[in-house]
Design a protein around this motif. Structure first.
Motif, mmCIF file in Angstrom:
data_model
loop_
_atom_site.group_PDB
_atom_site.id
_atom_site.type_symbol
_atom_site.label_atom_id
_atom_site.label_comp_id
_atom_site.label_asym_id
_atom_site.label_seq_id
_atom_site.Cartn_x
_atom_site.Cartn_y
_atom_site.Cartn_z
ATOM 1 N N ALA A 35 0.851 -1.188 0.000
ATOM 2 C CA ALA A 35 0.000 0.000 0.000
ATOM 3 C C ALA A 35 0.887 1.238 0.000
ATOM 4 C CB ALA A 35 -0.911 -0.015 1.226
ATOM 5 N N SER A 36 0.366 2.347 -0.539
ATOM 6 C CA SER A 36 1.185 3.549 -0.692
ATOM 7 C C SER A 36 1.403 4.276 0.620
ATOM 8 C CB SER A 36 0.528 4.491 -1.702
ATOM 9 O OG SER A 36 0.449 3.883 -2.961
ATOM 10 N N TYR A 40 -3.309 2.707 5.048
ATOM 11 C CA TYR A 40 -4.030 1.727 4.245
ATOM 12 C C TYR A 40 -3.486 0.313 4.457
ATOM 13 C CZ TYR A 40 -6.316 5.596 1.903
ATOM 14 O OH TYR A 40 -7.080 6.702 1.637
ATOM 15 N N LYS A 41 -2.815 0.112 5.577
ATOM 16 C CA LYS A 41 -2.249 -1.210 5.855
ATOM 17 C C LYS A 41 -3.326 -2.283 5.921
ATOM 18 C CE LYS A 41 1.094 -4.050 6.818
ATOM 19 N NZ LYS A 41 2.096 -4.390 5.773
ATOM 20 N N GLU A 44 -4.314 -3.158 2.450
ATOM 21 C CA GLU A 44 -3.266 -3.974 1.826
ATOM 22 C C GLU A 44 -3.361 -5.423 2.272
ATOM 23 O OE1 GLU A 44 1.547 -4.638 2.220
ATOM 24 O OE2 GLU A 44 0.626 -2.858 3.096
ATOM 25 N N ASN A 48 -4.530 -8.531 -0.175
ATOM 26 C CA ASN A 48 -3.520 -9.560 -0.404
ATOM 27 C C ASN A 48 -4.014 -10.940 0.016
ATOM 28 O OD1 ASN A 48 -1.683 -7.782 -1.456
ATOM 29 N ND2 ASN A 48 -0.542 -7.502 0.455
ATOM 30 N N TYR A 75 -3.167 1.432 -3.215
ATOM 31 C CA TYR A 75 -2.901 -0.010 -3.295
ATOM 32 C C TYR A 75 -2.699 -0.375 -4.759
ATOM 33 C CZ TYR A 75 -3.245 -5.048 -3.122
ATOM 34 O OH TYR A 75 -2.961 -6.384 -3.255
ATOM 35 N N GLU A 76 -1.730 -1.256 -5.001
ATOM 36 C CA GLU A 76 -1.483 -1.708 -6.368
ATOM 37 C C GLU A 76 -0.953 -3.126 -6.355
ATOM 38 O OE1 GLU A 76 0.942 0.889 -8.634
ATOM 39 O OE2 GLU A 76 0.925 -0.357 -10.447
ATOM 40 N N TYR A 77 -1.584 -3.968 -7.146
ATOM 41 C CA TYR A 77 -1.102 -5.334 -7.356
ATOM 42 C C TYR A 77 -1.036 -5.568 -8.862
ATOM 43 C CZ TYR A 77 -0.849 -10.439 -7.331
ATOM 44 O OH TYR A 77 -0.470 -11.745 -7.533
ATOM 45 N N GLN A 496 -12.611 0.703 4.849
ATOM 46 C CA GLN A 496 -11.620 1.710 5.285
ATOM 47 C C GLN A 496 -12.277 2.826 6.108
ATOM 48 O OE1 GLN A 496 -8.099 1.758 4.874
ATOM 49 N NE2 GLN A 496 -8.751 -0.355 4.628
#
Length: 496
Positions: A35-36, A40-41, A44, A48, A75-77, A496
């Motif tokens: 996460a950025s 936002y943990k 993430e 995941n 967030y990016e995957y 969130q």
């Protein structure tokens, strides 16, 4: 695909209410996509956990979540990985159409002549010219013929010439398989087409089978009635409590619609939307029947042909469609493929005077680039998402959704998106039976996408804490359906 129920309604819009936050999944170890920002943990960890679950193993996924206000990716995957987006392609088609054509864009269907009228007799041909209106109905064709009648025309000495030259002659996009062609979601695309009802599935007819007497064939009808379709009735009415096995399909390469199977006495009628071969001829044939109903006579030698309207032809009657602002609702809510392809060709015609997929998709790419969106990794074969060869990275879809917020047509776009868990077809659309928990119901506005082994969802969500986030979740090589997993991801985002 959509489920056929009642005709569309256009007059209401509803927002849901956030109630309870779902629990966050236990974090996974091993370091997945990061996460950025630290806040936002939980997002993430939760996403995941879904992506690395047993169900999702072997699935090719691309996921991006960004702040709708700051554009920060939180967030990016594998966001840059191109994935088959299915109907998420319609996000690009819809936003580009609103940008290029404008929300006030309309289609016109006209009746013209190269002849003259004297004593109620039109000496010349009738040209029925279309520009792709996917909302044209039998009642509209009747309205056109009534305009002729009101103008004093009682008979026509020439032919009916169907003019569909506004678009090119390629009627099926590359992603349509032979087995698809009978189904409403794979209708042929022409500039002169007809819809059977206010679902606006252009290029289809509604086939209805009703039981009769035991041992007799079912009564089969078409809506609208057309003489270019040949119904082959192989049905039989059987005693009560027997299984209803009626099937309906168009024989490949023909206009033969085969209706077969058993239908029990006193059973409800069965109906199905079936495509027609050559929608241009279909529309012109229904127009010809409408002329007869208005008492406008044709000669015995009169034929229905295809041709181009002469430049000096005189306008006799005209029908203007609803604006794109309103068309966006059935287009996106029902995920209507024909609308997407018609809009793609319309954009090509508007910008390059070429009503083709190549020209239309070129407009899409160039419009994205004007908004500063890198089109590297984007490959499109159509405007609807039917092709498995289409590829879009989730980061690009999320960028399109962010950029859309700055446009004067944004309201028209967002209101067209299906709304999670709202059990009304013209509101919830393809999301009406999904994401129904209090956390997400009415809080997710997103475009669905489904092909064999491919599922996607991209849009906007209001989180439990009041944040506005944009997300794009694309999956392919799915073992079964990824919808449950995608919905879990959305619930994590909304928490969130």
């Amino acid at each position: 695909m959509k489920t056929k129920k009642t005709p569309a309604r256009w007059s209401k819009w509803l927002l849901g209410v956030v109630l309870v936050m779902a629990s966050i999944a236990t974090p996974v170890t091993g370091g997945q996509a990061a996460a950025s920002v630290q806040s936002y943990k939980a997002l993430e960890v939760g996403i995941n956990q879904v992506i690395t679950s047993q169900r999702m193993r072997g699935t090719r996924s691309s996921v991006v979540v960004r702040d709708a206000h700051t554009n920060r990716v939180v967030y990016e995957y594998r966001g840059d990985q191109g994935v088959t987006p299915a109907s998420n392609v319609k996000v690009l088609t819809a936003t580009t159409a609103l940008e290029v054509l404008g929300k006030d864009y309309t289609f016109h269907t006209d009746v013209l002549t190269n002849g003259t009228v004297h004593n109620g007799i039109l000496n010349g041909h009738l040209y029925l010219r279309g520009t792709g209106d996917p909302t044209l109905l039998e009642t509209d064709l009747q309205g056109l013929t009534k305009q002729l009648r009101d103008a004093g025309i009682r008979s026509v000495t020439g032919h009916i010439v169907a003019d569909d030259t506004w678009f090119d002659t390629q009627r099926l996009s590359p992603g349509i398989y032979k087995s698809d062609e009978t189904h409403y979601y794979a209708a042929q695309i022409t500039a002169l087409t007809l819809s059977p009802n206010k679902d606006y599935d252009a290029g289809t007819t509604i086939v209805t089978a009703k039981p009769t007497k035991n041992g007799k064939p079912a009564a089969v009808t078409l809506t609208p009635h057309t003489n270019i379709v040949n119904v082959i009735n192989r049905t039989r009415t059987v005693p009560k409590n027997k299984a209803n096995t009626v099937t309906m399909s168009r024989q490949y390469g023909t206009n033969n619609i085969i209706v077969s199977g058993n239908i029990p006495v006193n059973a409800s009628s069965k109906r199905q939307w079936v495509t027609v071969a050559n929608p241009t001829a279909y529309t012109a044939d229904v127009f010809k029947l409408a002329l007869a109903k208005q008492g406008v006579k044709l000669t015995k030698e009169a034929r229905v042909t295809r041709g181009k309207t002469p430049a000096n032809a005189t306008m006799l009657a005209s029908k203007e469609s609803m604006s794109l602002y309103y068309l966006m609702m059935p287009f996106m809510k029902y995920s209507n493929n024909a609308h997407a392809e018609i809009l793609a060709k319309s954009m090509g015609r508007a910008i390059y005077n070429e009503g083709s997929w190549n020209a239309g998709l070129r407009v899409v790419r160039e419009t994205l680039e004007k908004d500063g969106i890198n089109t590297k990794g984007i490959y499109l074969e159509d405007g609807s998402g039917m092709s498995h060869k289409n590829k879009i990275p989730s980061v690009r879809l999320s960028e399109v959704l962010f950029a859309a917020q700055t446009k004067d047509w944004y309201h028209a776009f967002k209101r067209s998106l299906p709304v999670a868990g709202i059990n009304d077809r013209m509101l919830g659309g393809t999301l009406r039976n999904r994401l129904t928990s209090p956390l997400v119901k009415g809080k997710v506005f997103a475009k669905t996408g489904t092909l064999n082994r491919t599922d996607s969802l991209s849009g906007y969500v209001k989180t439990k804490s009041g944040q506005d986030l944009i997300f794009s979740i694309l999956t392919e090589n799915v073992n079964g359906s990824a919808r449950p997993d995608i919905d879990k991801i959305v619930q994590v985002i909304a928490a969130q």
